[in-house]
Scaffold this active site. Structure first.
Site, PDB file in Angstrom:
ATOM      1  N   CYS A 160     -10.714  -3.817  -3.798  1.00 38.42           N
ATOM      2  CA  CYS A 160      -9.686  -4.786  -4.220  1.00 38.42           C
ATOM      3  C   CYS A 160     -10.318  -6.104  -4.631  1.00 38.42           C
ATOM      4  O   CYS A 160      -9.826  -6.780  -5.530  1.00 38.42           O
ATOM      5  CB  CYS A 160      -8.649  -4.987  -3.120  1.00 38.42           C
ATOM      6  SG  CYS A 160      -7.546  -3.570  -3.007  1.00 38.42           S
TER       7      CYS A 160
ATOM      8  N   GLU B 254      -2.934  -4.759  -2.991  1.00 39.71           N
ATOM      9  CA  GLU B 254      -3.425  -5.603  -4.088  1.00 39.71           C
ATOM     10  C   GLU B 254      -3.352  -4.849  -5.418  1.00 39.71           C
ATOM     11  O   GLU B 254      -2.975  -5.413  -6.459  1.00 39.71           O
ATOM     12  CB  GLU B 254      -4.871  -6.028  -3.826  1.00 39.71           C
ATOM     13  CG  GLU B 254      -5.059  -6.914  -2.612  1.00 39.71           C
ATOM     14  CD  GLU B 254      -5.288  -6.124  -1.317  1.00 39.71           C
ATOM     15  OE1 GLU B 254      -4.769  -4.996  -1.184  1.00 39.71           O
ATOM     16  OE2 GLU B 254      -5.993  -6.643  -0.442  1.00 39.71           O
TER      17      GLU B 254
ATOM     18  N   CYS C 125     -10.244  -5.125   0.999  1.00 43.31           N
ATOM     19  CA  CYS C 125     -11.350  -4.178   0.896  1.00 43.31           C
ATOM     20  C   CYS C 125     -12.216  -4.505  -0.323  1.00 43.31           C
ATOM     21  O   CYS C 125     -11.814  -5.255  -1.218  1.00 43.31           O
ATOM     22  CB  CYS C 125     -10.830  -2.745   0.826  1.00 43.31           C
ATOM     23  SG  CYS C 125     -10.165  -2.284  -0.785  1.00 43.31           S
TER      24      CYS C 125
ATOM     25  N   ASN D 162       0.841  -1.195   0.000  1.00 46.14           N
ATOM     26  CA  ASN D 162       0.000   0.000   0.000  1.00 46.14           C
ATOM     27  C   ASN D 162       0.877   1.245   0.000  1.00 46.14           C
ATOM     28  O   ASN D 162       1.975   1.271   0.591  1.00 46.14           O
ATOM     29  CB  ASN D 162      -1.012  -0.004   1.148  1.00 46.14           C
ATOM     30  CG  ASN D 162      -0.435  -0.260   2.511  1.00 46.14           C
ATOM     31  OD1 ASN D 162       0.592  -0.923   2.649  1.00 46.14           O
ATOM     32  ND2 ASN D 162      -1.090   0.249   3.532  1.00 46.14           N
TER      33      ASN D 162
ATOM     34  N   GLU E 280       0.181   5.223   0.726  1.00 50.61           N
ATOM     35  CA  GLU E 280      -0.793   6.222   1.149  1.00 50.61           C
ATOM     36  C   GLU E 280      -0.390   7.607   0.668  1.00 50.61           C
ATOM     37  O   GLU E 280       0.725   7.818   0.163  1.00 50.61           O
ATOM     38  CB  GLU E 280      -0.947   6.154   2.674  1.00 50.61           C
ATOM     39  CG  GLU E 280      -1.502   4.793   3.095  1.00 50.61           C
ATOM     40  CD  GLU E 280      -1.760   4.644   4.580  1.00 50.61           C
ATOM     41  OE1 GLU E 280      -1.291   5.500   5.369  1.00 50.61           O
ATOM     42  OE2 GLU E 280      -2.433   3.669   4.948  1.00 50.61           O
TER      43      GLU E 280
ATOM     44  N   CYS F 287      -4.057   0.461  -2.463  1.00 47.17           N
ATOM     45  CA  CYS F 287      -3.900  -0.766  -1.682  1.00 47.17           C
ATOM     46  C   CYS F 287      -2.783  -1.644  -2.250  1.00 47.17           C
ATOM     47  O   CYS F 287      -2.409  -1.532  -3.422  1.00 47.17           O
ATOM     48  CB  CYS F 287      -5.199  -1.560  -1.688  1.00 47.17           C
ATOM     49  SG  CYS F 287      -6.506  -0.841  -0.676  1.00 47.17           S
TER      50      CYS F 287
HETATM   51  N1  THU Z   1      -5.187  -1.818   2.663  1.00 43.51           N
HETATM   52  C1  THU Z   1      -4.602  -2.598   1.697  1.00 43.51           C
HETATM   53  O1  THU Z   1      -3.553  -2.259   1.166  1.00 43.51           O
HETATM   54  N2  THU Z   1      -5.219  -3.740   1.360  1.00 43.51           N
HETATM   55  C2  THU Z   1      -6.336  -4.230   1.952  1.00 43.51           C
HETATM   56  O2  THU Z   1      -6.815  -5.281   1.535  1.00 43.51           O
HETATM   57  C3  THU Z   1      -6.953  -3.515   3.071  1.00 43.51           C
HETATM   58  C4  THU Z   1      -6.443  -2.142   3.315  1.00 43.51           C
HETATM   59  C5  THU Z   1      -4.508  -0.593   3.057  1.00 43.51           C
HETATM   60  C6  THU Z   1      -5.128   0.684   2.561  1.00 43.51           C
HETATM   61  C7  THU Z   1      -4.604   1.685   3.576  1.00 43.51           C
HETATM   62  O3  THU Z   1      -3.316   2.122   3.171  1.00 43.51           O
HETATM   63  C8  THU Z   1      -4.468   0.875   4.851  1.00 43.51           C
HETATM   64  O4  THU Z   1      -4.476  -0.491   4.465  1.00 43.51           O
HETATM   65  C9  THU Z   1      -5.579   1.130   5.855  1.00 43.51           C
HETATM   66  O5  THU Z   1      -6.826   0.992   5.253  1.00 43.51           O
END
Ligand code: THU
Length: 140
Positions: free
Chosen positions: A86, A52, A83, A39, A41, A50
């Site tokens: 994804c 994925e 999520c 991920n 941000e 994310c």
């Molecule tokens: N996140 C992912 O990278 N993948 C997931 O399947 C769930 C959430 C990340 C997004 C964000 O940077 C952090 O986790 C908190 O939501």
């Protein structure tokens, strides 16, 4: 490289200063290549991506289009639930029977499938005249 090693390794590179929640994802494409993503941000929160999505982006950049297997890992009290967005992204590049392993850093795993994560995913076929990509057509 095995998917667990690849996902743990890429998770170390996650850029998650706002949530503090680092995620790693790895996948094996149908042609046998391994791709990984973490991920990333952003100060404008909705712009973050994310793990994925990163792994899928690496796969497409690497010239592959079909996911054969996927693994996602995070420091989570239970194997990390991907999520909704994804799950939809995965469904475009993986058939419903493709195995997805959800993992925690402490070693717990849950093995599931793309179809179980997102039953009835929206597909390009639902748009009628729009051409169906190879990976999706293979599922029919
Ligand atoms: N996140 C992912 O990278 N993948 C997931 O399947 C769930 C959430 C990340 C997004 C964000 O940077 C952090 O986790 C908190 O939501």
């Amino acid at each position: 490289m095995d998917l667990m090693t690849a996902a743990r390794k890429v998770r170390d590179h996650a850029y998650a200063p706002y949530s503090g929640f680092k995620v790693g994802a790895s996948l094996r494409s149908r042609d046998g290549q391994v791709f990984a993503g973490c991920n990333v941000e952003n100060a404008a929160y909705p712009e973050g991506t994310c793990a994925e999505a990163g792994a899928i982006g690496a796969m497409i950049a690497g010239g592959a289009t079909e996911i054969a297997e996927m693994l996602i890992i995070a420091d989570c009290p239970r194997p990390v639930p991907p999520c909704g967005g994804c799950r939809q992204k995965l469904s475009e590049f993986a058939g419903p029977d493709v195995v997805v392993t959800l993992a925690t850093l402490s070693g717990e795993t849950q093995v599931t499938t793309v179809g179980a994560l997102l039953p009835g995913a929206f597909q390009t076929g639902d748009m009628g005249a729009v051409p169906v990509p190879v990976a999706v057509a293979a599922q029919d």
